[in-house]
Design a protein around this motif. Sequence first.
Motif, mmCIF file in Angstrom:
data_model
loop_
_atom_site.group_PDB
_atom_site.id
_atom_site.type_symbol
_atom_site.label_atom_id
_atom_site.label_comp_id
_atom_site.label_asym_id
_atom_site.label_seq_id
_atom_site.Cartn_x
_atom_site.Cartn_y
_atom_site.Cartn_z
ATOM 1 N N UNK A 100 0.836 -1.208 0.000
ATOM 2 C CA UNK A 100 0.000 0.000 0.000
ATOM 3 C C UNK A 100 0.868 1.255 0.000
ATOM 4 N N UNK A 101 1.937 1.219 0.780
ATOM 5 C CA UNK A 101 2.848 2.363 0.849
ATOM 6 C C UNK A 101 3.497 2.619 -0.516
ATOM 7 N N UNK A 102 3.927 1.555 -1.177
ATOM 8 C CA UNK A 102 4.558 1.706 -2.492
ATOM 9 C C UNK A 102 3.540 2.157 -3.541
ATOM 10 N N UNK A 103 2.331 1.635 -3.439
ATOM 11 C CA UNK A 103 1.272 2.045 -4.354
ATOM 12 C C UNK A 103 0.953 3.528 -4.189
ATOM 13 N N UNK A 104 0.879 3.981 -2.958
ATOM 14 C CA UNK A 104 0.610 5.393 -2.681
ATOM 15 C C UNK A 104 1.741 6.270 -3.207
ATOM 16 N N UNK A 105 2.967 5.806 -3.052
ATOM 17 C CA UNK A 105 4.119 6.566 -3.559
ATOM 18 C C UNK A 105 4.065 6.678 -5.086
ATOM 19 N N UNK A 106 3.696 5.588 -5.758
ATOM 20 C CA UNK A 106 3.568 5.634 -7.216
ATOM 21 C C UNK A 106 2.476 6.615 -7.639
ATOM 22 N N UNK B 280 -1.211 8.200 -16.273
ATOM 23 C CA UNK B 280 -2.492 7.552 -16.008
ATOM 24 C C UNK B 280 -2.341 6.031 -15.971
ATOM 25 N N UNK B 281 -1.505 5.494 -16.834
ATOM 26 C CA UNK B 281 -1.259 4.050 -16.855
ATOM 27 C C UNK B 281 -0.546 3.599 -15.587
ATOM 28 N N UNK B 282 0.453 4.350 -15.162
ATOM 29 C CA UNK B 282 1.166 4.021 -13.921
ATOM 30 C C UNK B 282 0.224 4.138 -12.728
ATOM 31 N N UNK B 283 -0.634 5.158 -12.734
ATOM 32 C CA UNK B 283 -1.611 5.342 -11.665
ATOM 33 C C UNK B 283 -2.534 4.126 -11.587
ATOM 34 N N UNK B 284 -3.009 3.658 -12.743
ATOM 35 C CA UNK B 284 -3.882 2.473 -12.771
ATOM 36 C C UNK B 284 -3.128 1.241 -12.290
ATOM 37 N N UNK B 285 -1.876 1.108 -12.699
ATOM 38 C CA UNK B 285 -1.063 -0.028 -12.264
ATOM 39 C C UNK B 285 -0.876 -0.013 -10.751
ATOM 40 N N UNK B 286 -0.691 1.164 -10.177
ATOM 41 C CA UNK B 286 -0.522 1.237 -8.725
ATOM 42 C C UNK B 286 -1.819 0.869 -8.005
ATOM 43 N N UNK B 287 -2.953 1.225 -8.586
ATOM 44 C CA UNK B 287 -4.241 0.814 -8.012
ATOM 45 C C UNK B 287 -4.393 -0.701 -8.095
ATOM 46 N N UNK B 288 -3.990 -1.266 -9.237
ATOM 47 C CA UNK B 288 -4.038 -2.719 -9.392
ATOM 48 C C UNK B 288 -3.115 -3.409 -8.392
ATOM 49 N N UNK B 289 -1.942 -2.848 -8.174
ATOM 50 C CA UNK B 289 -0.987 -3.397 -7.212
ATOM 51 C C UNK B 289 -1.613 -3.468 -5.829
ATOM 52 N N UNK C 294 -4.795 -3.561 -5.106
ATOM 53 C CA UNK C 294 -5.867 -4.559 -5.128
ATOM 54 C C UNK C 294 -5.331 -5.975 -5.029
ATOM 55 N N UNK C 295 -4.262 -6.259 -5.765
ATOM 56 C CA UNK C 295 -3.652 -7.592 -5.721
ATOM 57 C C UNK C 295 -3.077 -7.860 -4.336
ATOM 58 N N UNK C 296 -2.450 -6.862 -3.744
ATOM 59 C CA UNK C 296 -1.891 -7.034 -2.395
ATOM 60 C C UNK C 296 -2.997 -7.344 -1.397
ATOM 61 N N UNK C 297 -4.128 -6.680 -1.538
ATOM 62 C CA UNK C 297 -5.267 -6.935 -0.647
ATOM 63 C C UNK C 297 -5.778 -8.362 -0.833
ATOM 64 N N UNK C 298 -5.859 -8.801 -2.088
ATOM 65 C CA UNK C 298 -6.297 -10.174 -2.368
ATOM 66 C C UNK C 298 -5.318 -11.197 -1.798
ATOM 67 N N UNK C 299 -4.019 -10.936 -1.937
ATOM 68 C CA UNK C 299 -3.014 -11.846 -1.374
ATOM 69 C C UNK C 299 -3.132 -11.917 0.142
ATOM 70 N N UNK C 300 -3.369 -10.774 0.767
ATOM 71 C CA UNK C 300 -3.510 -10.768 2.217
ATOM 72 C C UNK C 300 -4.698 -11.633 2.638
ATOM 73 N N UNK C 301 -5.810 -11.501 1.942
ATOM 74 C CA UNK C 301 -6.993 -12.307 2.261
ATOM 75 C C UNK C 301 -6.717 -13.788 2.019
ATOM 76 N N UNK C 302 -6.027 -14.099 0.913
ATOM 77 C CA UNK C 302 -5.707 -15.494 0.619
ATOM 78 C C UNK C 302 -4.741 -16.063 1.657
ATOM 79 N N UNK C 303 -3.730 -15.288 2.032
ATOM 80 C CA UNK C 303 -2.779 -15.745 3.053
ATOM 81 C C UNK C 303 -3.491 -16.027 4.369
#
Length: 96
Positions: free
Chosen positions: A11-17, A60-69, A71-80
């Motif tokens: 989340x921290x890295x995504x926010x920085x991006x 805009x593409x990097x911004x979307x990628x950071x949002x995706x990052x 989201x994926x991190x949140x999904x991994x946390x739930x799966x873990x």
Amino acid sequence: MTIQSDFAGASQKSTALKGATDKLIQSSSITKDTQTTVAGNANAQEAITTAQETAKKIAQTVFQASSNLQGVAKDFEAMDQNVANTMFNSLEGLGK
């Protein structure tokens, strides 16, 4: 034994991006010389416009990628957490 993803780090890295792209997404004011008739001036104006549009699209593409990052991190946390709960419940069942 702990299974733990690093959602806070992702989340921290995504926010920085996202923060880094803000300046590119916002239109910056570049003054174009529309009065000079020097050869190439029209090409320079076109190049400036193209560069601004391209930078904005990249941001805009990097911004979307950071949002995706994030989201994926949140999904991994739930799966873990799910895997950890399943493993620990299975281990408890073995002890009975």
